[in-house]
Design a protein around this motif. Structure first.
Motif, mmCIF file in Angstrom:
data_model
loop_
_atom_site.group_PDB
_atom_site.id
_atom_site.type_symbol
_atom_site.label_atom_id
_atom_site.label_comp_id
_atom_site.label_asym_id
_atom_site.label_seq_id
_atom_site.Cartn_x
_atom_site.Cartn_y
_atom_site.Cartn_z
ATOM 1 N N ILE A 1 0.995 5.323 0.583
ATOM 2 C CA ILE A 1 0.268 6.448 1.161
ATOM 3 C C ILE A 1 1.181 7.660 1.123
ATOM 4 O O ILE A 1 2.330 7.594 1.548
ATOM 5 C CB ILE A 1 -0.156 6.157 2.617
ATOM 6 C CG1 ILE A 1 -1.091 4.953 2.659
ATOM 7 C CG2 ILE A 1 -0.819 7.379 3.232
ATOM 8 C CD1 ILE A 1 -1.451 4.519 4.044
ATOM 9 N N GLU A 2 0.665 8.763 0.638
ATOM 10 C CA GLU A 2 1.453 9.991 0.571
ATOM 11 C C GLU A 2 1.504 10.647 1.944
ATOM 12 O O GLU A 2 0.545 10.577 2.720
ATOM 13 C CB GLU A 2 0.828 10.953 -0.439
ATOM 14 C CG GLU A 2 1.673 12.171 -0.703
ATOM 15 C CD GLU A 2 1.083 13.066 -1.775
ATOM 16 O OE1 GLU A 2 1.633 14.163 -1.966
ATOM 17 O OE2 GLU A 2 0.085 12.691 -2.413
ATOM 18 N N GLY A 3 2.618 11.253 2.227
ATOM 19 C CA GLY A 3 2.772 11.951 3.490
ATOM 20 C C GLY A 3 3.881 12.983 3.390
ATOM 21 O O GLY A 3 4.513 13.137 2.350
ATOM 22 N N PHE B 1 0.961 11.394 7.625
ATOM 23 C CA PHE B 1 0.239 10.811 6.497
ATOM 24 C C PHE B 1 -0.916 11.699 6.072
ATOM 25 O O PHE B 1 -1.555 12.342 6.903
ATOM 26 C CB PHE B 1 -0.320 9.432 6.858
ATOM 27 C CG PHE B 1 0.728 8.385 7.087
ATOM 28 C CD1 PHE B 1 1.648 8.088 6.092
ATOM 29 C CD2 PHE B 1 0.788 7.689 8.275
ATOM 30 C CE1 PHE B 1 2.608 7.114 6.288
ATOM 31 C CE2 PHE B 1 1.749 6.717 8.489
ATOM 32 C CZ PHE B 1 2.665 6.426 7.490
ATOM 33 N N LYS B 2 -1.223 11.698 4.776
ATOM 34 C CA LYS B 2 -2.381 12.450 4.282
ATOM 35 C C LYS B 2 -3.669 11.658 4.448
ATOM 36 O O LYS B 2 -4.749 12.197 4.293
ATOM 37 C CB LYS B 2 -2.178 12.818 2.813
ATOM 38 C CG LYS B 2 -1.116 13.880 2.618
ATOM 39 C CD LYS B 2 -1.136 14.419 1.221
ATOM 40 C CE LYS B 2 -0.174 15.591 1.099
ATOM 41 N NZ LYS B 2 -0.274 16.231 -0.197
ATOM 42 N N GLU B 3 -3.550 10.341 4.732
ATOM 43 C CA GLU B 3 -4.719 9.507 5.004
ATOM 44 C C GLU B 3 -4.312 8.420 5.991
ATOM 45 O O GLU B 3 -3.131 8.160 6.193
ATOM 46 C CB GLU B 3 -5.267 8.887 3.713
ATOM 47 C CG GLU B 3 -4.267 8.005 2.985
ATOM 48 C CD GLU B 3 -4.773 7.526 1.652
ATOM 49 O OE1 GLU B 3 -5.300 6.401 1.611
ATOM 50 O OE2 GLU B 3 -4.654 8.268 0.682
ATOM 51 N N THR B 4 -5.277 7.766 6.591
ATOM 52 C CA THR B 4 -5.003 6.715 7.557
ATOM 53 C C THR B 4 -4.682 5.405 6.837
ATOM 54 O O THR B 4 -5.424 5.002 5.943
ATOM 55 C CB THR B 4 -6.227 6.500 8.468
ATOM 56 O OG1 THR B 4 -6.549 7.752 9.074
ATOM 57 C CG2 THR B 4 -5.950 5.480 9.537
ATOM 58 N N PRO B 5 -3.582 4.735 7.224
ATOM 59 C CA PRO B 5 -3.259 3.450 6.599
ATOM 60 C C PRO B 5 -4.364 2.417 6.870
ATOM 61 O O PRO B 5 -4.935 2.392 7.959
ATOM 62 C CB PRO B 5 -1.960 3.032 7.281
ATOM 63 C CG PRO B 5 -1.395 4.275 7.859
ATOM 64 C CD PRO B 5 -2.559 5.156 8.169
ATOM 65 N N PRO B 6 -4.658 1.549 5.890
ATOM 66 C CA PRO B 6 -5.750 0.580 6.054
ATOM 67 C C PRO B 6 -5.312 -0.684 6.801
ATOM 68 O O PRO B 6 -5.786 -1.765 6.520
ATOM 69 C CB PRO B 6 -6.125 0.258 4.605
ATOM 70 C CG PRO B 6 -4.841 0.378 3.871
ATOM 71 C CD PRO B 6 -4.114 1.514 4.548
ATOM 72 N N THR C 1 0.857 -1.179 0.000
ATOM 73 C CA THR C 1 0.000 0.000 0.000
ATOM 74 C C THR C 1 0.894 1.230 0.000
ATOM 75 O O THR C 1 1.860 1.293 0.747
ATOM 76 C CB THR C 1 -0.896 0.023 1.253
ATOM 77 O OG1 THR C 1 -1.662 -1.171 1.295
ATOM 78 C CG2 THR C 1 -1.830 1.215 1.238
#
Length: 71
Positions: free
Chosen positions: A5-7, A16-21, A3
């Motif tokens: 994820i941009e940060g 992080f710009k979003e929460t890791p799944p 996965t």
């Protein structure tokens, strides 16, 4: 599962710009990318430098005989 994820890394922390799944402990790899100005990357290679180097045959758009059974 991989996965991406941009940060942003700032003051010793990765934000992080979003929460890791993911819900459990997981190995991660962090790649640091330099921010670049998009306008300068276009100046590295002028447009049209390959003009005239690629040739197409005159029958490029003609049907292929091997595919007649499928058409």
């Amino acid at each position: 599962m991989l996965t991406t994820i941009e940060g942003i890394y700032e003051d010793g922390q990765v934000i992080f710009k979003e929460t890791p799944p993911l819900k459990k402990k997981t190995k991660v790899l962090v790649t640091f990318m330099e921010e670049t100005d998009p306008s300068t990357s276009l100046n590295k290679r002028p447009l049209g430098t390959m003009k005239g180097t690629i040739k197409m045959s005159d029958d490029f758009n003609d049907p292929i005989d091997d595919l007649k059974d499928y058409m």
